[in-house]
Design a protein around this motif. Structure first.
Motif, PDB file in Angstrom:
ATOM      1  N   SER A 162       0.808  -1.219   0.000  1.00  0.00           N
ATOM      2  CA  SER A 162       0.000   0.000   0.000  1.00  0.00           C
ATOM      3  C   SER A 162       0.842   1.270   0.000  1.00  0.00           C
ATOM      4  O   SER A 162       0.394   2.309  -0.484  1.00  0.00           O
ATOM      5  CB  SER A 162      -0.934   0.004   1.217  1.00  0.00           C
ATOM      6  N   SER A 163       2.062   1.210   0.532  1.00  0.00           N
ATOM      7  CA  SER A 163       2.895   2.412   0.607  1.00  0.00           C
ATOM      8  C   SER A 163       3.779   2.546  -0.626  1.00  0.00           C
ATOM      9  O   SER A 163       4.235   1.549  -1.201  1.00  0.00           O
ATOM     10  CB  SER A 163       3.764   2.395   1.862  1.00  0.00           C
ATOM     11  N   ALA A 164       4.043   3.788  -1.017  1.00  0.00           N
ATOM     12  CA  ALA A 164       4.882   4.060  -2.191  1.00  0.00           C
ATOM     13  C   ALA A 164       6.296   3.530  -1.992  1.00  0.00           C
ATOM     14  O   ALA A 164       6.918   3.013  -2.924  1.00  0.00           O
ATOM     15  CB  ALA A 164       4.913   5.564  -2.473  1.00  0.00           C
ATOM     16  N   GLY A 165       6.812   3.655  -0.768  1.00  0.00           N
ATOM     17  CA  GLY A 165       8.162   3.177  -0.504  1.00  0.00           C
ATOM     18  C   GLY A 165       8.291   1.681  -0.672  1.00  0.00           C
ATOM     19  O   GLY A 165       9.255   1.197  -1.271  1.00  0.00           O
ATOM     20  N   LYS A 166       7.311   0.950  -0.173  1.00  0.00           N
ATOM     21  CA  LYS A 166       7.366  -0.510  -0.303  1.00  0.00           C
ATOM     22  C   LYS A 166       7.103  -0.945  -1.745  1.00  0.00           C
ATOM     23  O   LYS A 166       7.641  -1.961  -2.187  1.00  0.00           O
ATOM     24  CB  LYS A 166       6.378  -1.167   0.655  1.00  0.00           C
ATOM     25  N   ARG A 167       6.274  -0.193  -2.463  1.00  0.00           N
ATOM     26  CA  ARG A 167       6.076  -0.525  -3.877  1.00  0.00           C
ATOM     27  C   ARG A 167       7.374  -0.339  -4.654  1.00  0.00           C
ATOM     28  O   ARG A 167       7.702  -1.131  -5.540  1.00  0.00           O
ATOM     29  CB  ARG A 167       4.961   0.326  -4.487  1.00  0.00           C
ATOM     30  N   ALA A 168       8.118   0.707  -4.298  1.00  0.00           N
ATOM     31  CA  ALA A 168       9.418   0.922  -4.942  1.00  0.00           C
ATOM     32  C   ALA A 168      10.369  -0.226  -4.627  1.00  0.00           C
ATOM     33  O   ALA A 168      11.070  -0.733  -5.510  1.00  0.00           O
ATOM     34  CB  ALA A 168      10.018   2.255  -4.487  1.00  0.00           C
ATOM     35  N   LEU A 169      10.394  -0.642  -3.362  1.00  0.00           N
ATOM     36  CA  LEU A 169      11.261  -1.752  -2.974  1.00  0.00           C
ATOM     37  C   LEU A 169      10.839  -3.035  -3.681  1.00  0.00           C
ATOM     38  O   LEU A 169      11.688  -3.830  -4.101  1.00  0.00           O
ATOM     39  CB  LEU A 169      11.214  -1.946  -1.458  1.00  0.00           C
ATOM     40  N   ALA A 170       9.532  -3.234  -3.830  1.00  0.00           N
ATOM     41  CA  ALA A 170       9.046  -4.419  -4.542  1.00  0.00           C
ATOM     42  C   ALA A 170       9.604  -4.443  -5.963  1.00  0.00           C
ATOM     43  O   ALA A 170      10.071  -5.491  -6.438  1.00  0.00           O
ATOM     44  CB  ALA A 170       7.514  -4.420  -4.584  1.00  0.00           C
ATOM     45  N   ARG A 171       9.569  -3.303  -6.635  1.00  0.00           N
ATOM     46  CA  ARG A 171      10.071  -3.246  -8.021  1.00  0.00           C
ATOM     47  C   ARG A 171      11.584  -3.443  -8.070  1.00  0.00           C
ATOM     48  O   ARG A 171      12.107  -4.077  -8.993  1.00  0.00           O
ATOM     49  CB  ARG A 171       9.671  -1.916  -8.657  1.00  0.00           C
ATOM     50  N   ILE A 172      12.284  -2.913  -7.089  1.00  0.00           N
ATOM     51  CA  ILE A 172      13.741  -3.105  -7.027  1.00  0.00           C
ATOM     52  C   ILE A 172      14.075  -4.592  -6.888  1.00  0.00           C
ATOM     53  O   ILE A 172      14.949  -5.124  -7.589  1.00  0.00           O
ATOM     54  CB  ILE A 172      14.337  -2.307  -5.849  1.00  0.00           C
ATOM     55  N   LEU A 173      13.377  -5.267  -5.997  1.00  0.00           N
ATOM     56  CA  LEU A 173      13.651  -6.685  -5.760  1.00  0.00           C
ATOM     57  C   LEU A 173      13.253  -7.548  -6.946  1.00  0.00           C
ATOM     58  O   LEU A 173      13.963  -8.498  -7.300  1.00  0.00           O
ATOM     59  CB  LEU A 173      12.925  -7.154  -4.498  1.00  0.00           C
ATOM     60  N   MET A 174      12.123  -7.222  -7.583  1.00  0.00           N
ATOM     61  CA  MET A 174      11.708  -7.998  -8.753  1.00  0.00           C
ATOM     62  C   MET A 174      12.714  -7.864  -9.884  1.00  0.00           C
ATOM     63  O   MET A 174      13.058  -8.855 -10.548  1.00  0.00           O
ATOM     64  CB  MET A 174      10.307  -7.568  -9.202  1.00  0.00           C
ATOM     65  N   ALA A 175      13.212  -6.650 -10.095  1.00  0.00           N
ATOM     66  CA  ALA A 175      14.234  -6.453 -11.130  1.00  0.00           C
ATOM     67  C   ALA A 175      15.514  -7.192 -10.756  1.00  0.00           C
ATOM     68  O   ALA A 175      16.195  -7.760 -11.620  1.00  0.00           O
ATOM     69  CB  ALA A 175      14.509  -4.963 -11.310  1.00  0.00           C
ATOM     70  N   ARG A 176      15.837  -7.206  -9.467  1.00  0.00           N
ATOM     71  CA  ARG A 176      17.048  -7.897  -9.010  1.00  0.00           C
ATOM     72  C   ARG A 176      16.935  -9.398  -9.224  1.00  0.00           C
ATOM     73  O   ARG A 176      17.947 -10.068  -9.500  1.00  0.00           O
ATOM     74  CB  ARG A 176      17.303  -7.595  -7.533  1.00  0.00           C
ATOM     75  N   CYS A 177      15.744  -9.943  -9.115  1.00  0.00           N
ATOM     76  CA  CYS A 177      15.569 -11.374  -9.378  1.00  0.00           C
ATOM     77  C   CYS A 177      16.128 -11.728 -10.754  1.00  0.00           C
ATOM     78  O   CYS A 177      16.897 -12.684 -10.895  1.00  0.00           O
ATOM     79  CB  CYS A 177      14.095 -11.754  -9.290  1.00  0.00           C
ATOM     80  N   ASP A 178      15.744 -10.951 -11.758  1.00  0.00           N
ATOM     81  CA  ASP A 178      16.183 -11.250 -13.122  1.00  0.00           C
ATOM     82  C   ASP A 178      17.644 -10.885 -13.361  1.00  0.00           C
ATOM     83  O   ASP A 178      18.364 -11.595 -14.058  1.00  0.00           O
ATOM     84  CB  ASP A 178      15.295 -10.503 -14.119  1.00  0.00           C
ATOM     85  N   SER A 179      18.091  -9.788 -12.771  1.00  0.00           N
ATOM     86  CA  SER A 179      19.455  -9.325 -13.046  1.00  0.00           C
ATOM     87  C   SER A 179      20.512 -10.015 -12.195  1.00  0.00           C
ATOM     88  O   SER A 179      21.672 -10.089 -12.605  1.00  0.00           O
ATOM     89  CB  SER A 179      19.551  -7.810 -12.829  1.00  0.00           C
ATOM     90  N   HIS A 180      20.114 -10.535 -11.023  1.00  0.00           N
ATOM     91  CA  HIS A 180      21.089 -11.151 -10.132  1.00  0.00           C
ATOM     92  C   HIS A 180      20.846 -12.645  -9.894  1.00  0.00           C
ATOM     93  O   HIS A 180      21.694 -13.465 -10.216  1.00  0.00           O
ATOM     94  CB  HIS A 180      21.112 -10.413  -8.788  1.00  0.00           C
ATOM     95  N   LEU A 181      19.688 -12.984  -9.325  1.00  0.00           N
ATOM     96  CA  LEU A 181      19.466 -14.404  -9.001  1.00  0.00           C
ATOM     97  C   LEU A 181      19.494 -15.278 -10.246  1.00  0.00           C
ATOM     98  O   LEU A 181      20.168 -16.315 -10.273  1.00  0.00           O
ATOM     99  CB  LEU A 181      18.136 -14.598  -8.279  1.00  0.00           C
ATOM    100  N   VAL A 182      18.770 -14.891 -11.276  1.00  0.00           N
ATOM    101  CA  VAL A 182      18.728 -15.698 -12.501  1.00  0.00           C
ATOM    102  C   VAL A 182      20.127 -15.819 -13.096  1.00  0.00           C
ATOM    103  O   VAL A 182      20.564 -16.912 -13.468  1.00  0.00           O
ATOM    104  CB  VAL A 182      17.738 -15.091 -13.518  1.00  0.00           C
ATOM    105  N   LYS A 183      20.835 -14.714 -13.177  1.00  0.00           N
ATOM    106  CA  LYS A 183      22.177 -14.722 -13.777  1.00  0.00           C
ATOM    107  C   LYS A 183      23.151 -15.573 -12.972  1.00  0.00           C
ATOM    108  O   LYS A 183      23.884 -16.396 -13.530  1.00  0.00           O
ATOM    109  CB  LYS A 183      22.708 -13.290 -13.883  1.00  0.00           C
ATOM    110  N   THR A 184      23.187 -15.371 -11.648  1.00  0.00           N
ATOM    111  CA  THR A 184      24.172 -16.099 -10.842  1.00  0.00           C
ATOM    112  C   THR A 184      23.859 -17.591 -10.787  1.00  0.00           C
ATOM    113  O   THR A 184      24.772 -18.424 -10.868  1.00  0.00           O
ATOM    114  CB  THR A 184      24.248 -15.540  -9.411  1.00  0.00           C
ATOM    115  N   SER A 185      22.579 -17.936 -10.661  1.00  0.00           N
ATOM    116  CA  SER A 185      22.230 -19.360 -10.548  1.00  0.00           C
ATOM    117  C   SER A 185      22.429 -20.094 -11.866  1.00  0.00           C
ATOM    118  O   SER A 185      22.979 -21.209 -11.896  1.00  0.00           O
ATOM    119  CB  SER A 185      20.795 -19.518 -10.059  1.00  0.00           C
ATOM    120  N   PHE A 186      22.003 -19.497 -12.972  1.00  0.00           N
ATOM    121  CA  PHE A 186      22.173 -20.164 -14.261  1.00  0.00           C
ATOM    122  C   PHE A 186      23.639 -20.210 -14.690  1.00  0.00           C
ATOM    123  O   PHE A 186      24.066 -21.164 -15.333  1.00  0.00           O
ATOM    124  CB  PHE A 186      21.322 -19.484 -15.340  1.00  0.00           C
ATOM    125  N   SER A 187      24.408 -19.201 -14.315  1.00  0.00           N
ATOM    126  CA  SER A 187      25.845 -19.223 -14.633  1.00  0.00           C
ATOM    127  C   SER A 187      26.541 -20.352 -13.887  1.00  0.00           C
ATOM    128  O   SER A 187      27.391 -21.062 -14.448  1.00  0.00           O
ATOM    129  CB  SER A 187      26.489 -17.877 -14.283  1.00  0.00           C
TER     130      SER A 187
END
Length: 235
Positions: A90-115
């Motif tokens: 509900s809060s703008a700050g947490k929505r921003a954090l949600a988007r940061i973490l979702m983007a990090r999933c693809d840019s970090h977790l996916v990359k490091t695990s598949f590598s």
């Protein structure tokens, strides 16, 4: 509730694709009525009719009247928005954090695990340890984030962030032990492992999950042909 005034929603997916699974989970969690249309990756997604839906030739895609949306994270935000923002904080700050973490999933977790999965250890043991360390560092980061929430979910409540990560962790729970002798559950990631246990009990995650044997079979084939490097999700 999902607006009944909107046109019927068509969901184009492949049940083996973790990105499509994200949207499948969101649809179930939001109780959206949809018409599923499974396509064969490598053939259907290269046709003109599918490329007219998504010029990138990937799943998921949703079609609702004249509206067509693709890229899983964007699709899921669209679904959440038209359903009353049920899966975003509900809060703008947490929505921003949600988007940061979702983007990090693809840019970090996916990359490091598949590598790490894609690397052939016999070719370079030093690089093998480096890639393992990079994955462990990312898992520690995620463990800390969940721990700071004070709950079993990334942001203290079930959101699109949890949905973004779970398809990949479902696959890692099978592939890391099978191909790397690495068990997330046997490492010191208490908050992450609690999250995994919590997510494993959600009906949407159960209903959309791939069978373990199917995951091993598909990933064995992918690793043999260096598929993850070819599509750019592994170094």
């Amino acid at each position: 509730m999902f607006s009944e005034s909107l046109p019927e929603l068509v969901f184009y997916f492949n049940r083996n694709c973790p990105y499509a699974q994200r949207t499948w989970i969101a649809l179930l969690e939001l109780n959206v009525n949809f018409q599923p249309r499974e396509i064969e990756l490598g053939s259907d997604n290269k046709t003109d009719w599918f490329l007219s839906l998504n010029p990138n030739g990937k799943v998921p895609v949703i079609e609702q009247g004249e509206t067509r949306v693709y890229e899983s994270l964007i699709v899921n935000e669209y679904l959440s928005e038209i359903s009353g923002n049920k899966l975003m904080p509900s809060s703008a700050g947490k929505r921003a954090l949600a988007r940061i973490l979702m983007a990090r999933c693809d840019s970090h977790l996916v990359k490091t695990s598949f590598s790490y999965l894609a690397h052939k250890s016999a070719e370079n043991l030093e690089k093998e340890e480096q890639l393992k360390s990079e994955l462990e560092a990312e898992l520690r980061f995620l463990d800390t984030v969940i721990g700071e929430s004070g709950d079993s979910y990334f942001l203290g409540e079930f959101t699109l962030t949890d949905i973004a990560f779970i398809p990949f962790f479902q696959r890692l729970a099978v592939t890391l032990p099978a191909f790397k002798n690495f068990e997330i559950s046997q490492n010191n990631f208490p908050h992450l492992n609690r999250w995994l246990e919590t997510m494993a009990s959600r009906e949407s995650c159960i209903q959309t999950a791939m069978k373990a044997e199917a995951i091993k079979e598909i990933y064995a084939r992918f690793l043999k042909i260096d598929y993850f490097k070819k599509i750019g999700v592994a170094t």
